[in-house]
Design an enzyme around this catalytic site. Structure first.
Site, PDB file in Angstrom:
ATOM      1  N   CYS A 114      78.324  47.940 136.974  1.00 43.89           N
ATOM      2  CA  CYS A 114      78.800  48.510 135.426  1.00 43.89           C
ATOM      3  C   CYS A 114      78.493  48.158 134.482  1.00 43.89           C
ATOM      4  CB  CYS A 114      79.754  48.952 136.505  1.00 43.89           C
ATOM      5  SG  CYS A 114      80.047  50.283 138.141  1.00 43.89           S
ATOM      6  N   HIS A 249      81.735  53.258 129.423  1.00 43.28           N
ATOM      7  CA  HIS A 249      81.501  53.541 131.079  1.00 43.28           C
ATOM      8  C   HIS A 249      82.190  54.968 131.280  1.00 43.28           C
ATOM      9  CE1 HIS A 249      80.524  53.090 134.426  1.00 43.28           C
ATOM     10  NE2 HIS A 249      81.440  52.043 135.046  1.00 43.28           N
ATOM     11  N   ASN A 279      80.336  58.786 137.921  1.00 42.02           N
ATOM     12  CA  ASN A 279      80.227  57.009 137.826  1.00 42.02           C
ATOM     13  C   ASN A 279      78.515  56.667 138.483  1.00 42.02           C
ATOM     14  OD1 ASN A 279      80.307  54.315 137.716  1.00 42.02           O
ATOM     15  ND2 ASN A 279      82.089  53.955 138.040  1.00 42.02           N
TER      16      ASN A 279
HETATM   17  N1  ACO Z   1      91.693  61.802 148.527  1.00 43.37           N
HETATM   18  C1  ACO Z   1      92.627  62.083 148.838  1.00 43.37           C
HETATM   19  N2  ACO Z   1      93.953  60.305 148.516  1.00 43.37           N
HETATM   20  C2  ACO Z   1      93.727  59.732 148.488  1.00 43.37           C
HETATM   21  C3  ACO Z   1      91.782  59.434 147.698  1.00 43.37           C
HETATM   22  C4  ACO Z   1      90.996  61.088 148.136  1.00 43.37           C
HETATM   23  N3  ACO Z   1      89.702  60.888 147.714  1.00 43.37           N
HETATM   24  N4  ACO Z   1      91.341  58.377 148.471  1.00 43.37           N
HETATM   25  C5  ACO Z   1      92.292  57.775 147.907  1.00 43.37           C
HETATM   26  N5  ACO Z   1      93.797  58.255 148.130  1.00 43.37           N
HETATM   27  C6  ACO Z   1      94.454  57.925 149.080  1.00 43.37           C
HETATM   28  C7  ACO Z   1      95.322  56.374 148.836  1.00 43.37           C
HETATM   29  O1  ACO Z   1      94.496  56.511 150.646  1.00 43.37           O
HETATM   30  C8  ACO Z   1      96.432  56.324 148.925  1.00 43.37           C
HETATM   31  O2  ACO Z   1      97.276  56.564 150.073  1.00 43.37           O
HETATM   32  P1  ACO Z   1      98.470  56.322 150.485  1.00 43.37           P
HETATM   33  O3  ACO Z   1      99.724  56.132 149.285  1.00 43.37           O
HETATM   34  O4  ACO Z   1      99.105  57.055 151.541  1.00 43.37           O
HETATM   35  O5  ACO Z   1      98.318  54.547 151.034  1.00 43.37           O
HETATM   36  C9  ACO Z   1      97.114  57.068 147.606  1.00 43.37           C
HETATM   37  O6  ACO Z   1      95.599  58.116 147.764  1.00 43.37           O
HETATM   38  C10 ACO Z   1      97.194  56.311 146.312  1.00 43.37           C
HETATM   39  O7  ACO Z   1      96.038  55.602 146.293  1.00 43.37           O
HETATM   40  P2  ACO Z   1      95.194  54.585 145.112  1.00 43.37           P
HETATM   41  O8  ACO Z   1      93.699  53.854 145.348  1.00 43.37           O
HETATM   42  O9  ACO Z   1      96.611  54.195 144.531  1.00 43.37           O
HETATM   43  O10 ACO Z   1      95.319  55.914 144.237  1.00 43.37           O
HETATM   44  P3  ACO Z   1      94.807  55.860 142.667  1.00 43.37           P
HETATM   45  O11 ACO Z   1      95.870  56.832 141.713  1.00 43.37           O
HETATM   46  O12 ACO Z   1      94.415  54.067 141.990  1.00 43.37           O
HETATM   47  O13 ACO Z   1      93.175  55.908 142.605  1.00 43.37           O
HETATM   48  C11 ACO Z   1      90.674  56.128 142.457  1.00 43.37           C
HETATM   49  C12 ACO Z   1      92.057  55.838 142.993  1.00 43.37           C
HETATM   50  C13 ACO Z   1      90.960  56.684 141.882  1.00 43.37           C
HETATM   51  C14 ACO Z   1      89.512  55.723 143.124  1.00 43.37           C
HETATM   52  C15 ACO Z   1      91.074  54.949 140.851  1.00 43.37           C
HETATM   53  O14 ACO Z   1      91.799  53.771 141.477  1.00 43.37           O
HETATM   54  C16 ACO Z   1      89.708  54.195 140.684  1.00 43.37           C
HETATM   55  O15 ACO Z   1      89.243  54.986 139.981  1.00 43.37           O
HETATM   56  N6  ACO Z   1      90.055  52.526 140.119  1.00 43.37           N
HETATM   57  C17 ACO Z   1      89.042  51.997 139.662  1.00 43.37           C
HETATM   58  C18 ACO Z   1      87.415  52.534 139.688  1.00 43.37           C
HETATM   59  C19 ACO Z   1      86.342  51.759 139.006  1.00 43.37           C
HETATM   60  O16 ACO Z   1      86.689  51.909 137.709  1.00 43.37           O
HETATM   61  N7  ACO Z   1      85.433  50.748 139.022  1.00 43.37           N
HETATM   62  C20 ACO Z   1      84.115  50.230 137.951  1.00 43.37           C
HETATM   63  C21 ACO Z   1      83.492  50.269 138.463  1.00 43.37           C
HETATM   64  S1  ACO Z   1      82.570  50.401 138.922  1.00 43.37           S
HETATM   65  C22 ACO Z   1      80.987  49.646 139.808  1.00 43.37           C
HETATM   66  O17 ACO Z   1      81.631  48.320 138.870  1.00 43.37           O
HETATM   67  C23 ACO Z   1      80.024  49.979 140.584  1.00 43.37           C
END
Ligand code: ACO
Length: 322
Positions: A114, A249, A279
């Site tokens: 990214c 980003h 993204n």
């Molecule tokens: N719908 C419903 N529930 C979900 C979903 C979904 N789409 N995805 C995950 N959950 C659940 C998980 O299973 C978990 O359930 P559990 O507690 O029963 O185990 C719960 O939601 C919480 O999961 P987390 O991963 O802790 O959720 P979080 O609040 O962190 O949100 C997210 C997830 C949106 C992916 C976030 O972590 C994020 O945006 N991370 C950063 C992404 C990023 O910036 N990437 C870098 C760039 S990408 C690149 O370089 C290619």
């Protein structure tokens, strides 16, 4: 005489197909409200079967060339940032060169996930400042939809397709003030995409899909982007108040809000495109920059901070006096 890299044109492209959160909710266990609250995303664009990183890059590049009113032959160097190249080789840069029909140009790709377009901007700026070249085309182009596992609800909700382009030219007038790029290869396991044809274990063919420990990536991203903001301001003897626009980003609205808070910036000064694009990895910063230039938000003379964070980990910033 100080030689700057000045922005002379920008372009962008988004494929026609829109995929909404509601549509994704029909195939995996999620909902529009969960996705929107956690990420700020409502829909993303999906490239058609005939589209590729090179075809989208061409559309964005031609827009930038038209905006700059130059002849493509004047481009000395093409750098394409992509994690979803059409081919392992030739580079998407070479494929773009072919599409633009230009010969006397060097072309290559940058792979920094990214952060790719910030890395590409940084390389372009060094080449221009050193006097080696005069005009550089930087493009970020990604078909993330083809490396996303559409059965994995934790990643398929995040990504989209698109391309952004920027043309830089050597000038005595201010342009890119500084760029800052960093890598830390220690975090491979938190975010990666295997090459299915060249598995680490030759007998184990992994699916070529993005794998991410989102929550851990999120925490590192917020911390790291806070630090890069300080580094960029310090390098330019500038204060937070000197920045007119933040072009981050577009990974997650909560990461963007945290960075804006760190800069004490109102969200009115932050260019946000992720709601309807998701993204788009290395393309996202250039798409957002292009949109804000074209709709008149970013004006000549204003100071714009571009930043990104991605797999590697890689991260970086570019401070531009537009
Ligand atoms: N719908 C419903 N529930 C979900 C979903 C979904 N789409 N995805 C995950 N959950 C659940 C998980 O299973 C978990 O359930 P559990 O507690 O029963 O185990 C719960 O939601 C919480 O999961 P987390 O991963 O802790 O959720 P979080 O609040 O962190 O949100 C997210 C997830 C949106 C992916 C976030 O972590 C994020 O945006 N991370 C950063 C992404 C990023 O910036 N990437 C870098 C760039 S990408 C690149 O370089 C290619």
């Amino acid at each position: 005489m100080i030689r700057y890299s000045r922005v002379i044109g920008t372009g962008g492209y988004l494929p026609a197909e829109v995929r909404t959160n509601d549509q994704i909710s029909q195939t995996v266990d999620t909902s529009d409200s969960w996705i929107y609250e956690r990420t700020g995303i409502k829909s993303r664009r999906i490239a058609g079967p005939d589209e590729s990183a090179a075809s989208m890059a061409e559309i964005a590049a031609r827009q930038a060339i038209d905006a700059a009113q130059i002849n493509p032959e004047e481009i000395d160097l093409i750098i394409v940032a992509t994690g979803t190249p059409d081919r392992i080789y030739p580079s998407t840069g070479c494929l773009l060169q072919q599409r633009l029909g230009i010969k006397n140009t060097v072309a290559f790709d940058v792979q920094a996930a990214c952060s790719g377009s910030i890395f590409a901007l940084s390389i372009a700026d060094q080449y221009i400042k050193s006097g080696a070249v005069r005009t550089v085309l930087v493009v970020g182009s990604e078909i993330c939809s083809r490396i996303v596992d559409w059965t994995d609800r934790s990643t398929c909700i995040l990504f989209g397709d698109g391309a952004g382009a920027i043309l830089l030219r050597a000038s005595e007038e201010t342009g890119v003030l500084s760029t800052h790029i960093h890598s830390d290869g220690e975090y491979e396991d938190l975010l990666y995409c295997p090459n299915p044809q060249v598995a680490i274990d030759a007998n184990k063919h992994e699916a070529g899909y993005i794998s991410m420990r989102g929550n851990e990536v999120f925490k590192v991203a917020v911390n790291t982007l806070g630090r890069i903001v300080d580094e960029t301001l310090e390098a330019n003897n500038m204060d937070k108040a000197d920045i007119d626009w933040l072009v981050p980003h577009q990974a997650n609205i909560r990461i963007i809000i945290a960075t804006a808070k760190k800069l004490k910036m109102s969200m009115d000064q932050v260019v946000v495109t992720l709601e309807n694009q998701g993204n788009t990895s290395s393309a996202s910063v250039l798409i957002a920059f292009n949109e804000a230039v074209r709709d008149g938000r970013i004006q000549r003379g204003q100071v714009v901070l571009l930043e990104a964070f991605g797999a590697g980990f890689t991260w970086g910033s570019a401070l531009i006096k537009y």
